[in-house]
Design a protein around this motif. Structure first.
Motif, short mmCIF file in Angstrom:
data_model
loop_
_atom_site.label_atom_id
_atom_site.label_comp_id
_atom_site.label_asym_id
_atom_site.label_seq_id
_atom_site.Cartn_x
_atom_site.Cartn_y
_atom_site.Cartn_z
N PRO A 145 0.93 -1.19 -0.07
CA PRO A 145 0.26 0.05 0.06
C PRO A 145 0.67 1.32 -0.01
CG PRO A 145 -0.19 -1.01 2.34
CD PRO A 145 0.70 -2.00 1.30
N ILE A 146 0.53 2.20 -0.59
CA ILE A 146 1.45 3.58 -0.77
C ILE A 146 0.74 4.65 -0.25
CG2 ILE A 146 2.44 2.88 -3.05
CD1 ILE A 146 0.65 5.10 -4.17
N ASP A 147 1.40 5.48 0.28
CA ASP A 147 0.82 6.92 0.81
C ASP A 147 0.02 7.50 -0.37
OD1 ASP A 147 0.59 9.25 2.33
OD2 ASP A 147 2.50 9.98 2.24
N LEU A 148 -1.32 8.27 0.23
CA LEU A 148 -2.27 8.59 -0.86
C LEU A 148 -1.55 10.12 -1.23
CD1 LEU A 148 -5.46 8.15 1.15
CD2 LEU A 148 -4.71 7.05 -0.98
N ALA A 149 -0.52 10.59 -0.72
CA ALA A 149 0.13 11.77 -1.08
C ALA A 149 0.81 11.26 -2.40
CB ALA A 149 1.08 12.28 -0.24
N MET A 150 1.10 9.85 -2.92
CA MET A 150 2.07 9.81 -3.77
C MET A 150 0.98 9.36 -5.11
SD MET A 150 5.08 7.30 -2.46
CE MET A 150 6.21 7.69 -3.60
N ASP A 151 -0.29 9.53 -4.78
CA ASP A 151 -1.27 8.80 -5.84
C ASP A 151 -1.54 10.07 -6.86
OD1 ASP A 151 -3.21 8.06 -7.53
OD2 ASP A 151 -4.32 6.98 -5.87
N GLY A 152 -1.04 10.05 -8.13
CA GLY A 152 -1.17 11.06 -8.85
C GLY A 152 -2.37 10.94 -9.68
N SER A 153 -3.14 9.81 -9.49
CA SER A 153 -4.48 9.75 -10.25
C SER A 153 -5.43 10.47 -9.47
CB SER A 153 -4.75 8.13 -10.34
OG SER A 153 -5.07 7.44 -9.18
N LEU A 154 -5.52 10.79 -8.19
CA LEU A 154 -6.82 11.39 -7.37
C LEU A 154 -6.89 12.80 -8.32
CD1 LEU A 154 -5.23 11.10 -3.80
CD2 LEU A 154 -7.29 9.84 -5.00
N ARG A 155 -8.55 12.71 -8.20
CA ARG A 155 -9.09 13.86 -8.74
C ARG A 155 -9.92 14.62 -7.67
NH1 ARG A 155 -5.42 13.34 -11.49
NH2 ARG A 155 -5.14 12.66 -13.64
N SER A 156 -10.28 15.92 -7.82
CA SER A 156 -11.03 16.52 -6.87
C SER A 156 -12.41 15.97 -6.62
CB SER A 156 -11.33 17.98 -7.16
OG SER A 156 -12.01 18.64 -6.25
N GLY A 157 -12.90 15.76 -5.41
CA GLY A 157 -14.17 14.93 -5.40
C GLY A 157 -13.90 13.40 -5.39
N ASP A 158 -12.94 12.85 -5.53
CA ASP A 158 -12.59 11.51 -5.31
C ASP A 158 -12.73 11.09 -3.90
OD1 ASP A 158 -12.22 11.23 -8.22
OD2 ASP A 158 -10.16 10.76 -7.83
N VAL A 159 -13.73 9.89 -3.56
CA VAL A 159 -13.89 9.43 -2.37
C VAL A 159 -13.16 8.19 -2.32
CG1 VAL A 159 -15.66 8.50 -0.83
CG2 VAL A 159 -16.22 10.32 -2.13
N LEU A 160 -12.43 8.18 -1.00
CA LEU A 160 -11.57 7.09 -0.62
C LEU A 160 -12.08 6.37 0.70
CD1 LEU A 160 -9.41 9.47 -1.72
CD2 LEU A 160 -7.97 7.34 -2.09
N ALA A 161 -12.00 5.17 0.72
CA ALA A 161 -11.97 4.18 2.21
C ALA A 161 -10.89 4.20 2.66
CB ALA A 161 -12.71 2.86 1.76
N THR A 162 -10.77 4.64 3.79
CA THR A 162 -9.41 4.70 4.73
C THR A 162 -9.83 3.83 5.99
OG1 THR A 162 -10.05 6.68 6.07
CG2 THR A 162 -8.72 6.93 3.88
N ALA A 163 -8.90 3.44 6.89
CA ALA A 163 -8.85 2.80 8.05
C ALA A 163 -10.10 3.78 9.01
CB ALA A 163 -7.66 2.57 8.63
N ASP A 164 -9.78 4.96 8.84
CA ASP A 164 -10.72 5.98 9.60
C ASP A 164 -12.03 6.30 8.83
OD1 ASP A 164 -8.46 6.12 11.49
OD2 ASP A 164 -7.41 7.55 10.16
N GLY A 165 -12.39 5.76 8.09
CA GLY A 165 -13.61 6.11 7.08
C GLY A 165 -13.51 6.55 5.98
N HIS A 166 -14.55 7.10 5.40
CA HIS A 166 -14.51 7.49 3.95
C HIS A 166 -14.12 8.91 4.04
CE1 HIS A 166 -16.94 3.84 3.09
NE2 HIS A 166 -16.37 4.04 2.13
#
Length: 198
Positions: A145-166
């Motif tokens: 798993p990578i740090d979300l800061a490195m994900d270049g595919s993220l676009r404004s409004g994208d929703v992600l499921a994390t260990a702390d919730g969406h």
């Protein structure tokens, strides 16, 4: 006849010079070598061949592939805020990796000029997977798993499921270290109650 013998005689007696230089260069060039482009038939009679020039260094542009060096397993990389080499190592920290560039893996080259298809373990994963050759340190098939800061595919409004919730990505990178700004979906602006519930 005498003129022909005068022209052919020196050429026959000095094959090294005649093979390396043209006849006119031999007579009128004063022995100076001129640089010319190599033709497909060039240097056939050259008794002192030179090694070909080194392969040019590949520019790291275009599609990129992350390659696990121990078995040649590869996957495409998305372009983003992080360099392809950093992203490759983040996805596969448990094994040595190398990035190759090209429109397909068969013709892809590393920045060193090495061609993937000529690398030591190219396509070795197709024959067998090794338990000690992993990206995540657990199994040969998974990625780390990578740090979300490195994900270049993220676009404004994208929703992600994390260990702390969406969480919703705001599209803003905060600070020089490119830490993305995430907001819990329950409080993120611009969402209807139906979207938040879903």
């Amino acid at each position: 006849m005498l003129v022909a013998a005068a022209l052919v005689g020196p050429v026959a007696l000095m094959p090294e010079i005649s093979s390396a230089e043209g006849l006119l260069d031999f007579f009128f060039g004063g022995g100076q070598k001129q640089q010319s482009q190599t033709s497909p038939f060039g240097n056939i009679f050259n008794s002192n061949p030179q090694s070909p020039p080194p392969r040019p260094v590949v520019v790291s542009a275009g599609p990129a592939f992350c390659v696990r060096s121990c078995d040649g397993k590869y996957f495409p990389l998305m372009r983003g805020a992080t360099s392809p080499a950093q992203l490759c190592q983040a996805f596969c920290p448990a094994s040595p990796t190398k990035v190759f560039f090209g429109s397909n893996i068969d013709g892809a080259y590393a920045v060193t000029g090495e061609r993937y298809a000529d690398s030591e373990n190219a396509f070795a994963y197709r024959k067998a997977l090794r338990a000690d050759c992993t990206c995540n340190g657990h199994n040969p098939a998974g990625l780390a798993p990578i740090d979300l800061a490195m994900d270049g595919s993220l676009r404004s409004g994208d929703v992600l499921a994390t260990a702390d919730g969406h969480v919703a990505y705001s599209g803003i990178r905060v600070g020089n270290d490119h830490n993305p700004d995430f907001t819990p979906v329950a409080t993120s602006p611009g969402r209807t109650p139906e979207v938040r519930a879903r």
